[in-house]
Structure formats: structure tokens, C-alpha cells
Design an enzyme around this catalytic site. Sequence first.
Site, mmCIF file in Angstrom:
data_model
loop_
_atom_site.group_PDB
_atom_site.id
_atom_site.type_symbol
_atom_site.label_atom_id
_atom_site.label_comp_id
_atom_site.label_asym_id
_atom_site.label_seq_id
_atom_site.Cartn_x
_atom_site.Cartn_y
_atom_site.Cartn_z
ATOM 1 N N GLU A 174 2.592 -18.172 -26.467
ATOM 2 C CA GLU A 174 3.572 -17.977 -25.394
ATOM 3 C C GLU A 174 4.425 -19.215 -25.176
ATOM 4 O O GLU A 174 5.127 -19.326 -24.178
ATOM 5 C CB GLU A 174 2.880 -17.545 -24.099
ATOM 6 C CG GLU A 174 1.762 -18.463 -23.646
ATOM 7 C CD GLU A 174 1.117 -18.025 -22.337
ATOM 8 O OE1 GLU A 174 1.666 -17.177 -21.617
ATOM 9 O OE2 GLU A 174 0.036 -18.562 -22.026
ATOM 10 N N HIS A 200 0.815 -1.213 0.000
ATOM 11 C CA HIS A 200 0.000 0.000 0.000
ATOM 12 C C HIS A 200 0.847 1.261 0.000
ATOM 13 O O HIS A 200 0.481 2.269 -0.603
ATOM 14 C CB HIS A 200 -0.957 -0.003 1.197
ATOM 15 C CG HIS A 200 -2.113 -0.912 0.986
ATOM 16 N ND1 HIS A 200 -2.801 -1.497 2.003
ATOM 17 C CD2 HIS A 200 -2.681 -1.352 -0.148
ATOM 18 C CE1 HIS A 200 -3.764 -2.253 1.510
ATOM 19 N NE2 HIS A 200 -3.707 -2.185 0.204
ATOM 20 N N ASP A 229 6.096 -15.659 -20.830
ATOM 21 C CA ASP A 229 6.290 -17.103 -20.958
ATOM 22 C C ASP A 229 7.056 -17.457 -22.225
ATOM 23 O O ASP A 229 7.857 -18.391 -22.219
ATOM 24 C CB ASP A 229 4.936 -17.825 -20.940
ATOM 25 C CG ASP A 229 4.488 -18.119 -19.519
ATOM 26 O OD1 ASP A 229 5.332 -18.560 -18.719
ATOM 27 O OD2 ASP A 229 3.315 -17.893 -19.209
ATOM 28 N N CYS A 283 0.675 -9.095 -24.933
ATOM 29 C CA CYS A 283 0.295 -8.718 -23.572
ATOM 30 C C CYS A 283 1.399 -9.032 -22.566
ATOM 31 O O CYS A 283 1.210 -8.848 -21.369
ATOM 32 C CB CYS A 283 -1.020 -9.371 -23.170
ATOM 33 S SG CYS A 283 -0.971 -11.161 -23.266
HETATM 34 C C1 PEP Z 1 2.870 -13.838 -20.546
HETATM 35 O O1 PEP Z 1 3.222 -14.996 -20.336
HETATM 36 O O2 PEP Z 1 3.524 -13.019 -21.236
HETATM 37 C C2 PEP Z 1 1.618 -13.329 -19.949
HETATM 38 C C3 PEP Z 1 1.140 -12.156 -20.283
HETATM 39 O O3 PEP Z 1 0.986 -14.113 -19.034
HETATM 40 P P1 PEP Z 1 1.444 -14.350 -17.513
HETATM 41 O O4 PEP Z 1 2.519 -13.352 -17.206
HETATM 42 O O5 PEP Z 1 0.203 -14.182 -16.720
HETATM 43 O O6 PEP Z 1 1.927 -15.761 -17.572
HETATM 44 MG MG MG Z 2 1.820 -16.482 -19.607
#
Ligand code: PEP
Ligand code: MG
Length: 567
Positions: free
Chosen positions: A428, A186, A452, A499
Site C-alpha cells: 500500500e 443506526h 493508501d 483489500c
Molecule cells: C488500504 O489502505 O487500502 C486499506 C485496506 O487499509 P485502510 O483503509 O485501513 O488504511
Molecule cells: Mg491502509
Amino acid sequence: MYKGIEASRGIGIGSICLIVDHDLTFETKHIDDTDAEKTRFNSAIDKFKAETAEMAENIRKNIGPKEAEIMEGHLAMIADPTMAGEMTKMIEAGQCAEAAVTAVCDMFIGMFSKMEDDMMRQRASDISDIKISLLKILLGVEDVDISKVAPGTILVAHDLTPSMTSQIVKDNVVGIITEVGGKTSHSAILARALEIPAVLSVPGITEIVHDKDTAIVDGTEGDVYINPDGEVVSKYVIKREEFIRAQAELKNFVGKESVTADGKPVELFCNIGTPKDAKKAIECDGEGIGLFRSEFLFMDKPHLPTEDEQFAAYKEAVDIMGGKTVIIRTLDIGGDKDIPYLELEKEENPFLGYRAVRYCLANRDMYKIQLRGILRASAFGKVKIMVPLVTCVEEVREVKALVEECKKELSAEGIAFDDAIEVGCMVETAAASLIADLLAQEADFFSIGTNDLTQYTMSVDRGNAKVAYLYSAFQPAVLRSIKNIIAAGNAAGIPVGMCGEAAADPLMIPLLISFGLDEYSVNPVLVLTARCIISKWTKEEADALAEKVLSLSTEAEIVAALKEAAK
Ligand code: PEP
Ligand code: MG
């Protein structure tokens, strides 16, 4: 130089105010007059409530309503009959109020601090904050008045509790250093909201510094200097100016379209972990949600969330986004993410084991509950389904078949959903990357999970510090993989997003422009930075840089070339 966790970006240069922890030891006494002790305890609780409500109000006025929720959370915890009730019972049994407060709080702290989930562990530090506040009231200890520190102050404390942070006057405090706490604590959240540079978890810092020492806090890099020489100060004065200028530049990107320098529009989405985070995405000017990690729903409860609970959570995010895209990733557990009540067996290679879509397809009834929850939410906005850890075409086909099955059931039950809902896959794994052309025939969209993808391409555990030097999306192997995935998606005419953390990396962005990425999904606080970097590159410039970079053989050469070309 001392190293800590970079918790709030920026540079602070100033004079230290050391907040010393008070001695809160007390003598454990047996109480005969338990009624009088209960009265003493109840008036301490009343004082705590009044002070906390005042702090919440201060935070609401000076920082914002969302941040005030932290103190309101403390009020709710103490108002919950379990906690105060247990304390009262102990006093009735003859314990003094201090001992009762300590025993009950320590019991809850022990329980929450063992939990895997960050949010649950945060509760342990909230209760510790409550315990300290109550003991101070009971023992009559007065705190330093943080609201009265002089301009140019750097606060140094073992831990900066929310109750301390609530007294900060933004114009006077230029930096924060603590010995404990991480990025999601926090104090980190409040420091970021106040835009005060903060470095947390600097070991032993309260023993090292003295009041009025000069210090530099580099909250971007996690570096702290105590009584630095003139040369270091001059260097950081320049860094501070550059940071302030860059921040001002970012404000120009609020409300703007995300386009490259030669006018190609891209989508700039956000990664979120809870429905409430969607608010943050909107506040930070995100254009949609590119990754809603649905795990929190499963981790925050002692049982599997029901279809209605899931529907409500997904719908909340969809409603907040008001018609903007929300890509919900189906359950990604296993690997480093455990859910105790599922009682997953311990595996020798959890990252290569019973994880994500593999687990879901083996537990179809459970998976269908989630798919139905997502489908129901799709009636209220633009929702997409995203499948994690895909390694072969069959997995995508099986998920799509389950989605169809759920649609039939919902239709038969007369429940609304978006019949045209898209099902995409996260790319990934090394396997998914190598068959991206085949997957592109099955999936409606791709999202590259570089966190990943780097792990599986480099065969390097993403959490293992010993091999962290290999864990980089700038490794030639990972860059080639990213390029191939985007090319396969583009060739098949499906949108390709990213992502993983790399999507927001200023050094990576020109390469992604060159490769033809359509959608960037980033931490909400990085939306403006990403938009700014995207706006600086034309495709032609990015292509020239990518060509050069892809001809290099090592990660170090690649990073050096990208740094040299950075705008
Ligand atoms: C990733 O693997 O890039 C991803 C966005 O998923 P996480 O970090 O939740 O495995
Ligand atoms: Mg992932």
C-alpha cells in the site's frame, strides 16, 4: 436537486410525510416533593422500557435479531445504574425529572460525541434518542404513528431515530431523507436492513419540504428531488426498474462459486472491523476474511487490550468463519487513526510518520501481545497475519522473526497454534510496490491496499477534500502500480489479494481479472455485486480492455473507456 449522504441504495419515488420535531422545552422547576417526582420519573422509565422492549420485538420480527440489538442497547443503557442513578440523585436534590434527564443525557452526549471512533460517537446519538423518548413521556407528547403511513411514503425528518425506524412498515415506506446522520448511523443500518433507499444529512430539508410533496430519493448517488418535473420522474422510474432488476439478478449469485466467465475461480473475501462483522460476512456469502482491521480492539477500550482479550476477539471471528480463511491485519494506528491512551505525539506529516508497522516494531512488547493473541487463535481455524504499511524488506523480516519468537514462547508454555501460519504484507506504499519482487521473496502473500496505495502514489492525502480530484485508483500511475504488484506476486508464486475499496469497484474488476488478481476482499454488502461482475468477464475480454486502458494518458479517459465497456 439536493445532495446528501447515500446511506441505503435504491430509488424511491413517493409522497412526503414530514415528521416534525416536537417542542420539548419545559420549565425548570424546583421540586419540594421529591418522592412524588421520583415516582413520576420511575413510571416514565418503566413506560420507556416497555415501549423500547416492544420496539425491539417489532424490529426482531420485521427486520432481524441483529438490528434489534440497537433497541436492546437502549434498554441496557437505561438499566445501567449509572445513568438512571445520576438522574435520581438530581431529583433527590430538588431538580424536576425533565431537567435531570436532560442534564445527565447531555453530559454523556458531550462525552461520546467528542470521541474519534464512529462507534463511540454513535453512542451519543443513542443517548440523544433515549433523552427525546424520556422527555416525550414526561411531557406527554404523542408522536406521528409511522406504522400507519400510506403506501408510497417518503419519510422526512431531522433525524430518524431507531425508535422511529422500528415502526416502519417496509411495504409502505419507499424512501427516507434526514438532515443528520452518516453511513454508519443506526438509521442508515436499519434503512439498509429494510432495503429502503435513504439519503441522510441533507441540510435544511425539513424546512424545504411540505407534507404530500412528491420526492425522489436516490440512495445510490445521495440525490434528492422535491416536486420534480415529469421528465425527471420518468428518468427515475427507469432507474428504479433497472435497480430492482439488478438486485434480483444478484440474488442468483447467492451460494455460487466466484468464477470469471471463462471459468477461472477467484476468492471473494470480506473486510471486517469487529468479530461480530464476521457474521455479516457469512450472511452476505463471503468466502473468508481478507482484512480484519484489528484497530477497533484498541480503540474501543481505555487501555491496551490484553493478550486474552485479543485472543478472544480473534477466536470469535475465526469461530464464526468456521474454517474459512481469516486474515488479521496487525495494528495500523497513526496517520488518521489515533488512540488517545497511547499518547502519540502530534506530527507534522502523520501519514508519513510513526504509523502501523513502524510503531509496532518500535514497541515490540506490545506487538508481541498481539502476535501471540493471533497465533493462539490460529489453533482454531485458518488464520493469516498481515503487516500494514510495509516499505522495505527488513520490516517483513523483523515481523517474521517476532512471530517465530512468539511461537517458541507459546511452545514452551504448551499453548497450541498453527506452526505453518502465513505472514503476508499489505502492499500500500509506493516503495512496497516498487520492490514488490523483493517483498514477494519474503512474504507468504500480498494484499493490495488501494486506499493508501492511491494516497502514497499520488501524494494526495486521502481525507483532504481539496485534492480529492487526484485521489483515484484509476489514475494511470496507480493502475500501473497495481499491475506491477500483481505481476510480481504471480511471478513469485504467492497469492495476491486486494483489500482496498477498489476491489469492489465494478469498473476496476475487469482490470484486476486481466492482471491476474487471486483474491478480492470487499465490504460484505458488495460480495454479490463483485461476484456478478467477475462472472461477466473472460480473461481475453479483460486483457483487451486492460491493454486499451493502459495506453490512455488521463484518469478521465480511463474512466470513460471503462464505463463504455462496463457490462
Ligand atoms: C488500504 O489502505 O487500502 C486499506 C485496506 O487499509 P485502510 O483503509 O485501513 O488504511
Ligand atoms: Mg491502509
